[in-house]
Design a protein around this motif. Structure first.
Motif, PDB file in Angstrom:
ATOM      1  N   UNK A 109       0.863  -1.240  -0.158  1.00 51.91           N
ATOM      2  CA  UNK A 109       0.037  -0.018   0.199  1.00 51.91           C
ATOM      3  C   UNK A 109       0.808   1.320  -0.002  1.00 51.91           C
ATOM      4  N   UNK A 110       0.427   2.503  -0.566  1.00 51.96           N
ATOM      5  CA  UNK A 110       1.090   3.592  -0.606  1.00 51.96           C
ATOM      6  C   UNK A 110       1.115   4.100   0.620  1.00 51.96           C
ATOM      7  N   UNK A 111       2.281   4.691   1.045  1.00 61.36           N
ATOM      8  CA  UNK A 111       2.501   5.104   2.540  1.00 61.36           C
ATOM      9  C   UNK A 111       1.620   6.178   3.043  1.00 61.36           C
ATOM     10  N   UNK A 112       0.959   7.074   1.962  1.00 68.88           N
ATOM     11  CA  UNK A 112       0.100   7.949   2.524  1.00 68.88           C
ATOM     12  C   UNK A 112      -1.367   7.371   2.928  1.00 68.88           C
ATOM     13  N   UNK A 113      -1.333   5.885   2.620  1.00 73.47           N
ATOM     14  CA  UNK A 113      -2.755   5.426   3.108  1.00 73.47           C
ATOM     15  C   UNK A 113      -2.607   4.759   4.366  1.00 73.47           C
ATOM     16  N   UNK A 114      -1.358   3.935   4.536  1.00 70.61           N
ATOM     17  CA  UNK A 114      -1.234   3.336   5.780  1.00 70.61           C
ATOM     18  C   UNK A 114      -0.662   4.221   6.811  1.00 70.61           C
ATOM     19  N   UNK A 115      -0.111   5.254   6.614  1.00 67.62           N
ATOM     20  CA  UNK A 115       0.070   6.451   7.934  1.00 67.62           C
ATOM     21  C   UNK A 115      -1.231   6.851   8.512  1.00 67.62           C
ATOM     22  N   UNK A 116      -2.173   7.261   7.222  1.00 70.65           N
ATOM     23  CA  UNK A 116      -3.623   7.527   7.795  1.00 70.65           C
ATOM     24  C   UNK A 116      -4.070   6.673   8.593  1.00 70.65           C
ATOM     25  N   UNK A 117      -3.888   5.447   8.364  1.00 68.93           N
ATOM     26  CA  UNK A 117      -4.731   4.553   9.298  1.00 68.93           C
ATOM     27  C   UNK A 117      -4.202   4.380  10.747  1.00 68.93           C
ATOM     28  N   UNK A 118      -2.705   4.527  11.033  1.00 71.09           N
ATOM     29  CA  UNK A 118      -2.403   4.586  12.058  1.00 71.09           C
ATOM     30  C   UNK A 118      -2.534   5.680  12.825  1.00 71.09           C
ATOM     31  N   UNK A 119      -2.792   6.932  12.262  1.00 77.02           N
ATOM     32  CA  UNK A 119      -3.053   8.054  12.755  1.00 77.02           C
ATOM     33  C   UNK A 119      -4.427   7.955  13.543  1.00 77.02           C
TER      34      UNK A 119
END
Length: 664
Positions: free
Chosen positions: A458-468
């Protein structure tokens, strides 16, 4: 800058970002992503600053008259209390996360510039609703959200599902907006103002002449916008739009607007006992019905859509028992974990490489392929099921506690009947919520579906948002009830012991029973093509039945598959499964009651227009044509003919004159 100036900029920044994005989307595509993210992020920062300055204390009010009206004035007004300050922060957080997430999710979409601009406009409209102190200005944001939802739900307009869903969402919400607008005018007529503070002041002094009429008219608009029974049917179909749009609509805009509006004007509704009981019944039917429907859906996004409808039912239930603090608390908590649920579901769909491959029966072995989505969705589902110590537990138990206080007569904010209705429906829904949350987790991550092609990390922009978003889903409830009571009318947000024990008990029971049902059905689980099952005399009856209720599902490859026979929802619901999967056929009921009569009336009007009105029109034109044809035949151009006719006419006139003279 003053706090008022900062508050004015909060909705304006996303609006300017939307305008710039639409203007520069084609000519300067490199600016599209910064224009999508930076204005929304700046609006979030300003919203946090406004909330810090407001601090849960006295409301911030400012107003200037928009234009002289000669009667009830319309004003550009701000009214920012603790509720507005916190909800604006929620809108900013979710909108920023959605914009960042969308840069990865829709990175190859040719219509991304218009999509990003519409998301910014959507955000601006919701922030206008949140901060507005005048109902007409609030109505502007209310309606702008409606048109934005139409375009965003129909983003994939090439597909008939998206086109139909966008039209349905627009029409159903407009159906509620008509009585809503009438209710606003009646309210302003009774109180003499559209300003929220003046309306509340008039209500406090008994200034409403038609409280029940006003409340019921306004509830129609709330039911449409917040997808409450009976105007909720548009929301599951709206899943045809991009998944980030679903997260935005469900978590912080559109559907939250109706709940927030009632919280703003709760004294208006409390002035009518009938309206409060009506609100309680609407919430109860919405909660229970959506829970049953969610337990029967195969599409992961439709499960989450019905989940949103049910959680909004909790919020309206809290309002029905007169506790707007509990309603807004659950609105904030739900916004965090529901945004996470949709964005995690989007990561799962993205891993499959298509927006439409969302059927849980097709999912398998996803835990290792999308670990970020797996762990964050697990957190969000635990929050949804109200398992302590996740955020949903604290906010949902605050709602149940408020209902219990009203039901047992400890408060007089609402009728006791409303308290019992909300309490019983809330406990039943807690059982159903845990059941469909467990079912979703089992089928999506531990199911026996066919592997879809692996489309990489997955693109980093997607995974970071999930953890935020996982952070507030885990910790928001526990922190809010300790640190923010002053922001919620000073009422305690601590869970009540009785409802906490009962609510947690029924939630655990729902999860355990669903897991047991899944284990029971797993032994005979098998993926069989529908055609082969239907043709085989010994095929699984559940799969044969599923062919009739899953026709909306897209094909996987060249073969259409039925819902998983290991689905515990089929075993738990029994004969209710089929009607629940179809949303209890409400669309068919509305089609019979409204659509077909309107179409029949239109056909009758068309027939009368064509066969009756047009006949008279054609007849009126035919007579002059006949006369003209007769006269034209007499015009031969022969002089002798004209002279002969003249002489014959003269003779006739002479004879007639003689006869008249003789008779005289």
């Amino acid at each position: 800058m003053t706090t008022t100036t900062l508050a004015v900029l909060v909705p304006l920044l996303p609006f300017f970002g939307a305008a710039a994005g639409l203007l520069l989307g084609r000519t300067a595509p490199g600016f599209v992503r910064p224009l999508a993210i930076l204005p929304t992020l700046a609006a979030l920062a300003l919203a946090v600053a406004v909330a810090a300055d407001q601090g849960g204390g006295a409301a911030i009010d400012a107003a200037t008259e928009l234009t002289p009206t000669g009667s009830v004035p319309i004003e550009l007004a701000l009214h920012i209390d603790g509720f507005a300050a916190l909800v604006a922060v929620l809108v900013g957080v979710v909108a920023t996360c959605v914009q960042i997430y969308s840069t990865g999710y829709l990175r190859d979409d040719p219509r991304y510039p218009s999509y990003a601009a519409l998301v910014s406009l959507f955000t601006s409209a919701m922030l206008l609703v949140v901060y507005s102190g005048d109902l007409i200005v609030l109505l502007v944001g209310w309606e702008v959200m409606g048109i934005c939802s139409y375009f965003l739900v129909g983003h994939y307009w090439e597909t008939p599902e998206a086109r139909a869903a966008s039209i349905k969402a627009f029409l159903v919400t407009k159906l509620g907006d008509v009585p809503f607008l009438i209710g606003l005018f009646v309210l302003a007529g009774d109180t003499g103002s559209f300003r929220i503070t003046r309306i509340l002041g008039a209500v406090a002094h008994g200034g409403l002449d038609h409280p029940t009429l006003i409340a019921l008219l306004l509830l129609a608009g709330v039911a449409g916008k917040s997808a409450q029974f009976p105007l909720h049917t548009w929301l599951p179909d709206a899943m045809a739009g991009p998944t980030p749009v679903s997260a935005l609509i469900h978590a912080a805009t559109m559907v939250a607007a109706g709940v927030y509006f009632v919280a703003r004007l709760l004294p208006v509704f409390e002035a009518s006992q009938a309206a409060m009981v009506t609100l309680a019944v609407m919430a109860a039917v919405t909660m229970a019905g959506s829970g049953l429907a969610a337990l029967a859906q195969d599409d992961i996004k439709r499960v989450l859509a019905y989940s949103t409808i049910g959680q909004l039912g909790y919020m309206t239930g809290a309002l029905a028992v007169g506790d707007r603090g509990a309603a807004v608390f659950h609105l904030l908590s739900h916004g965090a974990f529901k945004a996470l649920l949709f964005l995690a579901a989007g990561a799962v769909i993205h891993a499959a490489g298509t927006n439409s491959l969302a059927a849980m029966s097709r999912m398998g072995h996803l835990r290792d392929r999308v670990p970020d989505a797996y762990w964050t969705m697990t957190v969000a589902l635990l929050a949804l099921a109200a398992i302590p110590p996740f955020s949903g537990f604290f906010s949902k138990e605050t709602v149940l506690g408020a209902a219990e206080h009203v039901a047992t007569g400890h408060t007089a904010h609402a009728p006791g009947a409303a308290g019992w209705i909300v309490l019983v429906a809330g406990l039943v829904t807690a059982l159903l919520t845990a059941a469909y949350a467990m079912r979703l987790w089992l089928l999506a991550f531990r199911g026996h579906g066919t592997d879809a092609p692996d489309h990489g990390r997955q693109p980093l922009t997607m995974t970071v948002v999930l953890w935020v978003l996982a952070v507030p889903s885990l910790a928001l409830g526990g922190l809010a009830y300790r640190l923010l009571p002053d922001w919620f009318d000073g009422r305690s947000l601590a869970p009540a012991l009785t409802t906490s024990v009962i609510g947690t008990g029924v939630a655990l029971a729902g999860g355990v029973v669903t897991y047991a049902a899944w284990r029971h059905t797993t032994a005979r689980a098998a993926r069989v093509p529908l055609g082969a099952v239907a043709a085989h005399p010994e095929g699984d009856a559940a799969l044969v039945e599923a062919e009739a209720i899953a026709t909306h599902e897209p094909a996987y490859g060249d073969i259409a598959y039925a819902p998983d026979p290991a689905d515990p929802g089929r075993l738990l619901l029994g004969p209710l499964h089929r009607p629940a999967a179809a949303g209890f056929h409400l669309d068919a009921v509305y089609d019979a009651l409204f659509v077909r009569p309107v179409q029949a009336g239109a056909s009758l009007v068309r027939f009368l227009d064509r066969e009756v009105v047009d006949t008279y029109v054609r007849g009126a034109g035919a007579l002059p044509r006949w006369l003209g044809a007769a006269v034209r035949r007499a015009q031969t151009g022969n002089v002798q003919t004209y002279v002969s006719a003249l002489l014959a006419g003269t003779v006739v006139l002479a004879v007639a004159a003689v006869l008249v003279a003789t008779g005289a």
